[in-house]
Design a protein around this motif. Sequence first.
Motif, PDB file in Angstrom:
ATOM      1  N   GLU A   1       0.758  -1.206   0.045  1.00 24.83           N
ATOM      2  CA  GLU A   1       0.048   0.071   0.066  1.00 24.83           C
ATOM      3  C   GLU A   1       0.822   1.149  -0.119  1.00 24.83           C
ATOM      4  OE1 GLU A   1      -2.524  -0.451   3.369  1.00 24.83           O
ATOM      5  OE2 GLU A   1      -0.607  -0.536   4.830  1.00 24.83           O
ATOM      6  N   GLU A   2       2.086   0.917   0.275  1.00 22.57           N
ATOM      7  CA  GLU A   2       2.909   2.132   0.155  1.00 22.57           C
ATOM      8  C   GLU A   2       3.488   2.536  -1.096  1.00 22.57           C
ATOM      9  OE1 GLU A   2       4.942   2.424   4.727  1.00 22.57           O
ATOM     10  OE2 GLU A   2       5.943   1.515   3.235  1.00 22.57           O
ATOM     11  N   LEU A   3       3.639   1.497  -1.947  1.00 22.03           N
ATOM     12  CA  LEU A   3       4.413   1.738  -3.250  1.00 22.03           C
ATOM     13  C   LEU A   3       3.269   2.312  -4.274  1.00 22.03           C
ATOM     14  CD1 LEU A   3       6.482  -1.527  -3.474  1.00 22.03           C
ATOM     15  CD2 LEU A   3       7.346   0.795  -3.056  1.00 22.03           C
ATOM     16  N   PRO A   4       3.827   3.259  -5.104  1.00 23.15           N
ATOM     17  CA  PRO A   4       2.978   3.775  -6.258  1.00 23.15           C
ATOM     18  C   PRO A   4       2.493   2.748  -7.227  1.00 23.15           C
ATOM     19  CG  PRO A   4       5.137   4.134  -6.639  1.00 23.15           C
ATOM     20  CD  PRO A   4       5.113   3.450  -5.366  1.00 23.15           C
ATOM     21  N   GLU A   5       1.111   2.745  -7.561  1.00 24.40           N
ATOM     22  CA  GLU A   5       0.499   2.121  -8.549  1.00 24.40           C
ATOM     23  C   GLU A   5       1.249   1.547  -9.672  1.00 24.40           C
ATOM     24  OE1 GLU A   5      -3.866   1.627 -10.353  1.00 24.40           O
ATOM     25  OE2 GLU A   5      -3.591   2.910  -8.624  1.00 24.40           O
ATOM     26  N   GLY A   6       1.556   0.462 -10.107  1.00 27.57           N
ATOM     27  CA  GLY A   6       2.509   0.137 -10.981  1.00 27.57           C
ATOM     28  C   GLY A   6       3.716  -0.567 -10.640  1.00 27.57           C
ATOM     29  N   GLN A   7       3.933  -0.153  -9.316  1.00 28.38           N
ATOM     30  CA  GLN A   7       5.010  -1.048  -8.541  1.00 28.38           C
ATOM     31  C   GLN A   7       4.739  -1.653  -7.500  1.00 28.38           C
ATOM     32  OE1 GLN A   7       8.209   2.196  -7.781  1.00 28.38           O
ATOM     33  NE2 GLN A   7       7.471   3.402  -9.623  1.00 28.38           N
ATOM     34  N   ASN A   8       3.487  -1.703  -7.352  1.00 31.70           N
ATOM     35  CA  ASN A   8       3.106  -2.049  -5.792  1.00 31.70           C
ATOM     36  C   ASN A   8       2.666  -3.858  -5.594  1.00 31.70           C
ATOM     37  OD1 ASN A   8       0.774  -2.004  -7.420  1.00 31.70           O
ATOM     38  ND2 ASN A   8      -0.465  -0.923  -6.035  1.00 31.70           N
ATOM     39  N   LEU A   9       2.750  -4.261  -6.895  1.00 25.97           N
ATOM     40  CA  LEU A   9       2.760  -5.938  -6.807  1.00 25.97           C
ATOM     41  C   LEU A   9       4.205  -6.301  -6.434  1.00 25.97           C
ATOM     42  CD1 LEU A   9       0.487  -6.402 -10.087  1.00 25.97           C
ATOM     43  CD2 LEU A   9      -0.257  -5.571  -7.700  1.00 25.97           C
ATOM     44  N   ILE A  10       4.030  -7.231  -5.338  1.00 25.84           N
ATOM     45  CA  ILE A  10       5.208  -7.813  -4.876  1.00 25.84           C
ATOM     46  C   ILE A  10       5.143  -9.370  -4.880  1.00 25.84           C
ATOM     47  CG2 ILE A  10       6.762  -8.093  -2.842  1.00 25.84           C
ATOM     48  CD1 ILE A  10       6.658  -5.258  -4.013  1.00 25.84           C
ATOM     49  N   LEU A  11       5.984 -10.238  -5.301  1.00 27.36           N
ATOM     50  CA  LEU A  11       6.001 -11.402  -5.179  1.00 27.36           C
ATOM     51  C   LEU A  11       6.812 -11.940  -3.958  1.00 27.36           C
ATOM     52  CD1 LEU A  11       6.214 -12.826  -8.933  1.00 27.36           C
ATOM     53  CD2 LEU A  11       4.386 -12.147  -7.507  1.00 27.36           C
ATOM     54  N   LEU A  12       6.395 -12.799  -3.104  1.00 27.01           N
ATOM     55  CA  LEU A  12       7.278 -12.931  -1.905  1.00 27.01           C
ATOM     56  C   LEU A  12       8.030 -14.299  -1.896  1.00 27.01           C
ATOM     57  CD1 LEU A  12       4.005 -11.880   0.583  1.00 27.01           C
ATOM     58  CD2 LEU A  12       6.051 -10.512  -0.084  1.00 27.01           C
ATOM     59  N   GLN A  13       7.397 -15.134  -2.316  1.00 25.50           N
ATOM     60  CA  GLN A  13       7.907 -16.621  -2.172  1.00 25.50           C
ATOM     61  C   GLN A  13       7.310 -17.200  -3.378  1.00 25.50           C
ATOM     62  OE1 GLN A  13       8.267 -19.375   0.495  1.00 25.50           O
ATOM     63  NE2 GLN A  13       7.663 -17.973   2.182  1.00 25.50           N
ATOM     64  N   ARG A  14       8.198 -18.456  -3.991  1.00 28.03           N
ATOM     65  CA  ARG A  14       7.325 -19.184  -4.843  1.00 28.03           C
ATOM     66  C   ARG A  14       8.237 -20.492  -4.692  1.00 28.03           C
ATOM     67  NH1 ARG A  14       9.841 -22.210  -7.862  1.00 28.03           N
ATOM     68  NH2 ARG A  14      12.044 -21.850  -7.663  1.00 28.03           N
ATOM     69  N   ARG A  15       7.376 -21.555  -4.856  1.00 26.42           N
ATOM     70  CA  ARG A  15       7.845 -22.947  -4.804  1.00 26.42           C
ATOM     71  C   ARG A  15       7.206 -23.717  -5.894  1.00 26.42           C
ATOM     72  NH1 ARG A  15       4.042 -22.342  -0.686  1.00 26.42           N
ATOM     73  NH2 ARG A  15       5.409 -21.072   0.681  1.00 26.42           N
ATOM     74  N   PRO A  16       7.767 -24.831  -6.438  1.00 24.69           N
ATOM     75  CA  PRO A  16       7.085 -25.692  -7.419  1.00 24.69           C
ATOM     76  C   PRO A  16       5.915 -26.143  -6.796  1.00 24.69           C
ATOM     77  CG  PRO A  16       9.196 -26.475  -6.855  1.00 24.69           C
ATOM     78  CD  PRO A  16       8.969 -25.312  -5.938  1.00 24.69           C
ATOM     79  N   GLU A  17       4.705 -26.227  -7.455  1.00 17.74           N
ATOM     80  CA  GLU A  17       3.592 -26.861  -7.073  1.00 17.74           C
ATOM     81  C   GLU A  17       3.795 -28.315  -7.077  1.00 17.74           C
ATOM     82  OE1 GLU A  17      -0.358 -29.009  -7.373  1.00 17.74           O
ATOM     83  OE2 GLU A  17       1.290 -29.010  -8.652  1.00 17.74           O
ATOM     84  N   THR A  18       3.359 -28.984  -6.079  1.00 13.41           N
ATOM     85  CA  THR A  18       3.579 -30.649  -6.147  1.00 13.41           C
ATOM     86  C   THR A  18       2.619 -31.766  -6.401  1.00 13.41           C
ATOM     87  OG1 THR A  18       3.405 -30.421  -3.847  1.00 13.41           O
ATOM     88  CG2 THR A  18       5.686 -30.254  -4.737  1.00 13.41           C
ATOM     89  N   VAL A  19       1.404 -31.097  -6.039  1.00 14.17           N
ATOM     90  CA  VAL A  19       0.245 -32.136  -5.934  1.00 14.17           C
ATOM     91  C   VAL A  19      -0.227 -32.823  -7.512  1.00 14.17           C
ATOM     92  CG1 VAL A  19      -2.219 -32.801  -5.450  1.00 14.17           C
ATOM     93  CG2 VAL A  19      -0.855 -31.346  -3.833  1.00 14.17           C
ATOM     94  N   TRP A  20      -0.329 -31.832  -8.155  1.00 12.05           N
ATOM     95  CA  TRP A  20      -0.674 -32.215  -9.607  1.00 12.05           C
ATOM     96  C   TRP A  20       0.295 -32.356 -10.442  1.00 12.05           C
ATOM     97  CZ3 TRP A  20      -5.697 -33.415 -10.935  1.00 12.05           C
ATOM     98  CH2 TRP A  20      -6.571 -33.107  -9.946  1.00 12.05           C
ATOM     99  N   SER A  21       1.563 -31.548 -10.147  1.00 13.56           N
ATOM    100  CA  SER A  21       2.692 -31.662 -11.052  1.00 13.56           C
ATOM    101  C   SER A  21       3.283 -33.116 -11.136  1.00 13.56           C
ATOM    102  CB  SER A  21       3.828 -30.604 -10.550  1.00 13.56           C
ATOM    103  OG  SER A  21       3.180 -29.473 -10.703  1.00 13.56           O
ATOM    104  N   ASN A  22       3.074 -33.692  -9.763  1.00 15.60           N
ATOM    105  CA  ASN A  22       3.853 -35.167  -9.740  1.00 15.60           C
ATOM    106  C   ASN A  22       2.859 -36.299 -10.050  1.00 15.60           C
ATOM    107  OD1 ASN A  22       6.014 -33.798  -8.740  1.00 15.60           O
ATOM    108  ND2 ASN A  22       5.666 -34.254  -6.588  1.00 15.60           N
ATOM    109  N   ALA A  23       1.795 -35.780 -10.270  1.00 16.40           N
ATOM    110  CA  ALA A  23       0.662 -36.964 -10.705  1.00 16.40           C
ATOM    111  C   ALA A  23       1.041 -37.421 -12.188  1.00 16.40           C
ATOM    112  CB  ALA A  23      -0.729 -36.641 -10.604  1.00 16.40           C
ATOM    113  N   GLU A  24       0.852 -38.726 -12.548  1.00 12.95           N
ATOM    114  CA  GLU A  24       0.956 -39.292 -13.764  1.00 12.95           C
ATOM    115  C   GLU A  24       0.042 -38.519 -14.761  1.00 12.95           C
ATOM    116  OE1 GLU A  24       1.519 -43.242 -16.281  1.00 12.95           O
ATOM    117  OE2 GLU A  24       0.796 -43.621 -14.256  1.00 12.95           O
ATOM    118  N   ARG A  25       0.292 -38.267 -15.808  1.00 10.84           N
ATOM    119  CA  ARG A  25      -0.922 -37.941 -16.811  1.00 10.84           C
ATOM    120  C   ARG A  25      -0.908 -38.692 -18.101  1.00 10.84           C
ATOM    121  NH1 ARG A  25      -1.080 -31.940 -18.295  1.00 10.84           N
ATOM    122  NH2 ARG A  25       1.201 -32.077 -18.594  1.00 10.84           N
TER     123      ARG A  25
END
Lengths: 618, 359
Positions: free
Chosen positions: B303-327
């Motif tokens: 909420e402090e950052l100006p619009e256009g710069q205010n989206l922040i990604l905090l963390q990411r990790r690989p999704e595991t449930v579906w990604s590891n299922a056999e297709r």
Amino acid sequence: MSTETPDSRFPFFHEAEVPAGGEGWEEMYPYYMVPSEETREHDDSLLWFADTMHWSRGTHPFDSIGAEAVYYGVGTFSTRIFALPVSLGLDVRVFNGYVYIAPQGITDPARIQERAEVFQKRAGYYYQNWDELYGKWKTKMEGAIATMDEISFPPLTEYEPDSVVDEATGRSVSMDILENYHRLTDQFLATWQYHFEFLNLGYGGYITFFQFCKQAFPLITDQSISRMVAGLDVLAFRPDDELRQLARQAVELDLVTTLREGGAGSEGSVKARELRAVLESTENGRTWLAAFDAARDPWFDYFTEYGFTHDQETWNSDLSIPLGSISRYADKIAAGEDIDRPIERLQAEREEIVGEYRALLTAEEASQFNELLNLARTVFPYIEEHNIYVEHWAHNVFWAKARELSRFLVDAGLFEDPEDMFYLNRFEVDMALADVVQSWAIGVPIRGKQRWRAEVERRRPMVAALKSVTAPPAYGIPPEQITDPFAVMNYGVTTERVNEWLGAGQDENGLAGIPGSLGIVEGPVRVLRSEKDLPDLQPGEILVAPITAPSWAAAFAVASGVITDIGGMMCHAAIVCREYGIPAVVGTGYATARLTTGQRVRIDGKSGSVTFLDDETE
Amino acid sequence: MYTLNFTLDECKDVRQVGGKAASLAEMTAEGLPVAPGFSVTAEAYRRYREESGLKDFTTGILNGLSPEADQAAFDKAERTITERMKQVGMPEDIAGPIREAYRQLCADTGVEDIAVAVRSSATAEDSVDASFAGEFETWVDIVGEDAVVDYVQKCYVSVYSGRVLSYLAQKGIDPHEIEMAVVVQKTVRARAAGVMFTLSPTTGDRSRIVLEASWGLGLSVVGGEVTPDRYMLEKITLDIVVREAGHKHIEYRRGDAPQEVPDERQDVLCLSDEEVVALAHYGKNLEKVHGGAPQDIEFAIDEELPEGQNLILLQRRPETVWSNAERKPKFDAAAGMMSWITGSISGGAAELGGSGHSH
């Protein structure tokens, strides 16, 4: 719907009321086309849904030949030629003047297995040789159209022509009239055989790709799938492209105002004739007229719907329709709008979308995806293009010849008005024709002149009564699940849709349909029962019609949304609607019956819902 | 260079800035927004260690530790070294650039006296960043250039904490091999936050992106304390196809105790369409960057950052449930196309083609 009807089914035919003045309508149609005592048990066991996609209005007795041709054709190919494993043909009835159909399924596993083997062998041959056989198909169709075009019904003269003597033919030319009538109807039936030679196989190929996508991407929308397959530069768009080209030329030649003031309007052909005179008086006008006339053959042989009724206009028969569209396009160009369809860009976007979906698949899935996408794209041109050949070009010739025959009957003294013949069904016309030529040959007055004239006078108000009401979407008992893939794909008749039809009487706030084209829009509706009402459509209005035909394309540029009574994702109208990017909800069952012009609604092309925003007009 | 902004290419050099700062710089370079900030480099740390004979001093102390040293010995070493470091202080040729970088961060974000987090981004020859995970402290809500300099030095000192020294001894790592680069990064003030999956977590459909979000920090979403707003997009076109407002009665403003959300905000969507599409766009890119593997991402709207710069990604990790299922593809590859078509037009009644199952 009567209030006693339980929600689990629609009324049976024999329970339904006949519109006042239409009593006795059954006798106007061939006996096998109407429900009877003999077929009651069969009729009552099925779900019959209205084919308002092809017959948006009640049909004249003669015009019911179209319903015979269509369902004879589809039956032949589904049941006898390709042997679709679980689907026979669609049984057909005319009821209260409207056409109703019922898919016939097979459930016996042994019979399914047997048919599957026949299907694989026969359909396999077609899929393997698709392009070559489709090439032959075009030749056959062109031949059939040419054959019909050669047919003529010249008036009978006092004496047989000299050629009968000179060439010693030994028979009356009036026999040619009889033969030509039979050839005309037979050829018409044949074009509808050809129509289905590829259609169900085409759907089959598409459905296979469709089902692959639904499994790989459970939430993928039907629109996204068809977008990967649909052609962008196909015959189906050609008539409308001609209008755009003529609009561009009109702008270049500074004729925008001339066209706006002189072209469109409900006065139709009269105004079009006056406009021609205005255009012919200037150099630029003559240049433009030359281009206009060049485009007319064959691209204006184009019905405003699908040409299933004898009195439907083509662009050529009512030039105010294409002129109005051209004028609208020209106004847009003059206002700085770009009306080009950027085919190359759309093509590139399509490939990008395909590439992105493919990238989400495993290698094994991607290879199947490629194979099935190829199949779908091989068969799809037929799905998109066949209407031009059959519904537009062949029908155009057929009705032109039918009208020639009706004028022959007027000349011969049977009728006063060329419209009269269409109140007789095709067998009655054959009988009347036999009477006319034999009476002429013998040299006596037509023996059934009073009889047929009286019959036509009796039927005229009956047909009008039938046409004055809209068709309920269905009769009879719905199956638990509607599985026929063609009913689902082409007509949009799904289990959910039928349940919504059953509950429609209760829902005061809206209508549910099939998501035809994405987008949400609010606005007043304009209910159009026929293409002749098109000039009434005002910018920003939501167009409500029994169906939306591709030739209404220019109207889509004015309308802010579209709602129809019938049609599914793959009906030709939906394909074109998406192409022009306006929100559409199709297959609502009751839109034309329940909405009135001026009423405000919100339509959601994503969920397929129509919400009434004010109810004072309900 | 003693400081490097995340937006600079040099900041991607792990040896210079440590793993944490390098990955933040890499995300920034890939167009993925992280909370803005800068690295105080390993070079700064080396310079610091040379100040006033610090290096020789610590070497002397550490060499004096026997291989069997116990925790008490490590704690004693910590006290001795810390005292010396406090005396020495931060040399001005390091403190100056840190102050400058902090002022620049305030200017870039338009936030006066911006609150930052200071955390280690330690690096060492032949050692991966992960070896140090959890060993070093993080300080949040640090405000003002003097305080930032102080906390960077605290970070330096923390290399010699008794706990770290004993850990390094266990691992057989010479503390002198450690080069303490430091991350200085804006503390996120979340107006709204949540999680994003680059597939549909309920169906496994990989052509979808799903977001769940609520007011304040993402704690309430992750902890299941509210019914979050739910959004679904088509991954290919980024069209929003579902937009469901949840019921969000509480929010975490500072990560401590939740507070009531005023009635008028509880049931309204906490993200705008533009924000949803922009976040999904980032999710789609992150997935691409990671070889097409579906991702599970935490995000916030600052909420402090100006619009256009205010989206922040905090963390990411690989999704595991579906990604590891056999297709498996829909149709049996061996059966062939005609059999697939036959099955398709028969609504499953003519099962000649088989019908693969996804799970």
